[in-house]
Design an enzyme around this catalytic site. Structure first.
Site, PDB file in Angstrom:
ATOM      1  N   HIS A 155      69.122  38.489  45.245  1.00  0.00           N
ATOM      2  CA  HIS A 155      70.313  37.967  44.560  1.00  0.00           C
ATOM      3  C   HIS A 155      70.450  38.629  43.182  1.00  0.00           C
ATOM      4  CE1 HIS A 155      73.578  35.099  44.623  1.00  0.00           C
ATOM      5  NE2 HIS A 155      73.328  34.754  43.388  1.00  0.00           N
ATOM      6  N   THR A 212      76.081  39.770  45.452  1.00  0.00           N
ATOM      7  CA  THR A 212      75.674  38.718  44.538  1.00  0.00           C
ATOM      8  C   THR A 212      76.859  38.204  43.728  1.00  0.00           C
ATOM      9  OG1 THR A 212      73.512  39.782  44.328  1.00  0.00           O
ATOM     10  CG2 THR A 212      74.106  38.171  42.632  1.00  0.00           C
ATOM     11  N   GLU A 213      77.092  36.885  43.771  1.00  0.00           N
ATOM     12  CA  GLU A 213      78.159  36.237  42.991  1.00  0.00           C
ATOM     13  C   GLU A 213      79.535  36.868  43.233  1.00  0.00           C
ATOM     14  OE1 GLU A 213      77.484  33.532  41.230  1.00  0.00           O
ATOM     15  OE2 GLU A 213      75.355  33.653  41.714  1.00  0.00           O
ATOM     16  N   LEU A 214      79.714  37.422  44.437  1.00  0.00           N
ATOM     17  CA  LEU A 214      80.966  38.096  44.813  1.00  0.00           C
ATOM     18  C   LEU A 214      81.317  39.249  43.873  1.00  0.00           C
ATOM     19  CD1 LEU A 214      83.638  35.564  46.191  1.00  0.00           C
ATOM     20  CD2 LEU A 214      82.057  37.044  47.428  1.00  0.00           C
ATOM     21  N   TRP A 272      83.021  35.895  41.018  1.00  0.00           N
ATOM     22  CA  TRP A 272      83.614  34.552  41.115  1.00  0.00           C
ATOM     23  C   TRP A 272      83.130  33.643  39.996  1.00  0.00           C
ATOM     24  CZ3 TRP A 272      81.527  31.806  46.204  1.00  0.00           C
ATOM     25  CH2 TRP A 272      80.164  31.598  46.109  1.00  0.00           C
TER      26      TRP A 272
END
Length: 334
Positions: free
Chosen positions: A40, A76-78, A230
């Site tokens: 991640h 990761t995290e869009l 995001w």
């Protein structure tokens, strides 16, 4: 489902029943597991070598645990940019997820399929962040003008898209259900009854990410050199590299990359990779107002500065261990 390798490791250690539940879901053939970076991490922004290695490790882990091979990618995290889309396409992925940020879409709708400008072989699915966040963040907020959110009301909002979109993508953190929205908010009852309400409209059905991409053609191009995510109101990468502490920490980390590889030490490589997890830098964020509340909620530290100090101390320890290992290897060489 997009589950990092580190989450899977923790499930194995502390709650293997979760793994078994996901295996049963995989066995139904009605869910999809997406690829992402095993740790991640923010490697897509700072190290192509690490990015590729971590994604390949994640693919291997998903195959081993659930017997399926992901063909769609969620960074990761869009986090998304032209560069990230190109990397994903080069690794053979057919679909990539992205936040439906207005500064990229402009007047266009997130409820269609798009293609990256410089990677036409991959399709982009956009998150409809308004309808996603209505559940993920606003559902239990009693000051929200739409509170309480009923399944009938939400289904009506969804059905309003009919004729003005080919797919509605609702992406949210798994901990939405039971943590962000506690059981006493009614979130579980809401989710149990929602599918039936959605399916009352003949134009709607549920699909996986790959099915949605396969069944619909792109209607336009997405072009953004600046990364989109995001996170927070800005939907950029400032949640992780928005201040000087974060910049110094991430720069110091990736400066150690070649040294770690030179040692050939698997344990040091594992430590280096775990230090890439995006949460470390998220804890150092100094944003205030509404976004600051979110950052403080997740952080185990008293302050962003504390997070920075702890992290840099660990990084210094790793730096010393790399030096000692390289010296030992050199001394043992003929």
């Amino acid at each position: 489902f997009s589950i990092s390798g580190l989450a899977i490791e923790q499930f194995r250690l502390w709650y293997p029943e979760v793994i078994e539940n996901f295996k049963r879901l995989a066995g139904t053939g009605h869910v999809e597991f997406l690829a992402e970076t095993y740790y991640h991490s923010l490697s897509s922004l700072f190290s192509e070598r690490e990015f590729r290695s971590q994604v390949l490790k994640h693919l291997e882990t998903i195959r081993h645990e659930f017997g399926v091979t992901p063909v769609s990618f969620r960074n990761t995290e869009l986090i998304y940019s032209n560069h990230v889309a190109g990397l994903a396409a080069d690794m053979g992925f057919k679909t990539i997820l992205m936040e439906g940020a207005e500064r990229v879409l402009d007047w266009r709708s997130p409820n269609f399929i798009y293609r990256p400008r410089h990677a036409p072989g991959i399709k982009v699915l956009m998150k409809n962040y308004k309808l996603s966040d209505d559940i993920a963040f606003r559902f239990g907020e009693k000051t929200w003008k739409e509170y309480p959110l009923t399944t009938e009301k939400y289904a009506r909002w969804v059905h309003n898209i009919a004729g003005n979109g080919t797919n509605l993508n609702l992406f949210m953190d798994f901990e939405t259900f039971g943590e962000h929205q506690w059981v006493d908010t009614g979130i579980f009852d809401f989710m149990r009854s929602l599918p039936e309400k959605i399916l009352r409209h003949p134009d709607f059905r549920f699909t996986t990410v790959t099915e949605a991409a396969r069944n619909n053609e792109p209607v336009g191009e997405i072009d953004t050199e600046a990364p989109v995510s995001w996170a927070d109101a800005e939907r950029d990468i400032s949640a992780w590299v928005g201040n000087s502490m974060q910049h110094q920490a991430v720069q110091a980390l990736y400066e150690l990359e070649q040294g770690v590889y030179d040692t050939g030490d698997a344990d040091l490589l594992e430590i280096f990779r775990k230090l890439q997890t995006s949460d470390h830098f998220y804890y150092m964020c100094t944003k205030y107002f509404s976004d600051g509340d979110v950052h403080r909620y997740f952080s185990p530290y008293q302050s962003p500065h504390d997070a920075y100090i702890y992290y840099m101390n660990v990084l210094q320890d790793l730096r010393i261990r790399i030096k000692e290992k390289r010296e030992a290897v050199a001394a043992a060489s003929p």
